[in-house]
Design a protein around this motif. Structure first.
Motif: not given
Length: 468
Positions: A56-63, A77-89
């Motif tokens: 969403x930030x710049x339209x770059x497309x990645x398969x 909580x608001x994904x209008x500016x992208x995912x911003x996944x942050x961290x995970x396992x």
């Protein structure tokens, strides 16, 4: 570019021989701007992972590869500016925290400019974590993506499995370097380029393939006999002496008080070793710290100039704090623990959520964009806001709340660790334990807020003695 303001975070890493229980830990405060920017805690299932990612930030497309793994995530909580996944396992017990905003210099950016149409913090977790089976594999996948697509910002990223921790930094638009953190070491990494001494011949380092030649070709190394990436690619400017270096100094002083260092020094070490084992509670304390017992504590008794001189780690802009712990010598079903706290760290508590689940508790999962005290992010934000008005009055309440919550959650965790293998459906059981911990945390935070309101009411300015 639809880009939010840069997130100025603090990363902390603990090798398996440096931790008290032999686990690896990678942790970070995710900090934002002055607006609340609510966060949530979710599980992403393989069927919900796209085959092609479009930013969403710049339209770059990645398969993306086939057969992604399930993983936990802490997006906006608001994904209008992208995912911003942050961290995970992920379901292979590989952890990733992305990202730490860092600095570079004009010499490197003149050679390899940032790429506006490249990848960045909003995207990185989503396109890397579901496809890796080890910490080292995470570095190699992200490195390949950086060399292929470039990046529009400078970042540090950490990966962990049960055996290893790797820390990686981007250098310009397409270049990068990574180092395996020694098992007996810890690392504190604020918003600067952090990697210092680097050996291109070591099996403990990885880097973009032309990096040694680039350094030589453009005469980037100010040293004659060794390679220090912070000297070559970092900023080392006045802002670092106020915003970044003091954070590293304070944490290193906490674990190694025997070493005398100045808070503004640029050459504070990257790899450190503590004389004792490090606990989750230690990690939370340093990520909540605000220069306690120094003249620089904003809540302290120093002069006003010193109290505002250095940027603290615990700050009003903390959005969420995670400690991604991969435990050893336990069944793989319970190895990954996604410790999580929302809001400013002075008035919150970590909760040890099991990562091997298909869903997360509603109070953490369904965070709304607007204020609602039924959800942990907004409740934590509120207690911190009130607590900040009179830390001397409310601080002891927060300390008691944190100890009470972490102790109760640890007790639930100990019971669950012993009981889980007796369960027919271990995932459903761990989800029920996570729910108990979320309910407990929410209940205790509500009690904390009530205690603060009751105590603070008597201290309000608009007061007058009762009539006789």
């Amino acid at each position: 570019m639809m880009k939010k303001s840069i997130r100025s975070c603090t990363t902390f890493l603990v090798g398996k021989k440096a931790s008290i229980d032999g686990s690896t830990m990678i942790a970070r405060n995710e900090d934002g701007g002055e607006t609340p920017n609510p966060q949530k805690f979710v599980v992403i299932q393989p069927e919900n992972q796209p085959l092609v990612f479009t930013s969403i930030v710049n339209g770059v497309t990645i398969p993306l590869p086939e057969q992604p793994l399930r993983y936990t995530s802490t997006p906006d909580a608001d994904d209008a500016f992208g995912v911003w996944g942050g961290a995970g396992i992920n379901s292979e017990n590989v952890a990733m925290t992305a990202t730490e905003t860092i600095t570079t210099n004009s010499r490197m950016l003149g050679i390899d400019p940032l790429v506006p149409e490249g990848i960045g913090e909003s995207d990185i977790l989503t396109i890397v974590l579901p496809y890796i089976h080890s910490a080292k594999e995470g570095v190699l996948r992200l490195g390949d993506l950086l060399e292929t697509y470039g990046t529009y910002e400078s970042n540090g990223v950490a990966f962990a499995d049960e055996n290893e921790i790797w820390y990686m930094e981007t250098l310009g638009g397409h270049h990068w370097a990574a180092v395996r953190i020694p098992d007996d070491a810890y690392v504190i990494a604020p918003n600067r380029l952090n990697i210092d001494n680097f050996n291109f011949e070591s099996e403990e380092t990885l880097f973009s393939k032309d990096l040694p030649d680039l350094i030589k070709k453009y005469s980037l190394n100010p040293e004659t006999n060794f390679v220090n990436l912070r000297h070559i690619f970092g900023s080392s400017d006045i802002k670092d002496t106020r915003y970044n270096n003091p954070r590293a100094w304070y944490v290193q002083n906490y674990f190694n008080p025997e070493i005398e260092q100045e808070p503004t020094a640029h050459d504070l070490p990257f790899i450190c070793r503590a004389p004792r084992k490090i606990t989750v509670e230690d990690v939370k304390w340093v990520l909540s710290s605000h220069y306690q017992n120094t003249p620089y504590d904003p809540y302290g008794k120093g002069c006003e100039k010193k109290k505002k001189q250095f940027r603290p780690i615990g700050i009003n802009r903390n959005l969420e704090t995670h400690v991604l712990q991969i435990r050893r010598n336990v069944p793989k079903e319970i190895a990954g623990i996604h410790w999580l706290a929302f809001g400013p760290n002075t008035f919150n508590s970590l909760v040890p959520f099991y990562a091997n689940v298909n869903d997360t508790p509603v109070a953490y999962r369904d965070t709304p964009k607007t204020f609602n005290l039924n959800f942990m992010f907004w409740l934590s934000k509120t207690t911190a806001l009130l607590g900040d008005t009179n830390y001397a009055l409310y601080g002891s309440f927060a300390e008691a709340f944190e100890q009470k919550t972490m102790a109760a959650c640890r007790h639930l965790q100990i019971e669950a660790d012993e009981e889980v293998l007796n369960q027919v459906d271990s995932i459903a059981y761990l989800e029920s334990v996570n729910q108990l911990m979320a309910d407990l945390s929410l209940k205790n935070a509500n009690e904390l807020l009530g205690q603060m309101v009751a105590t603070g009411s008597a201290k309000m300015i608009l007061s007058f003695p009762l009539a006789d």
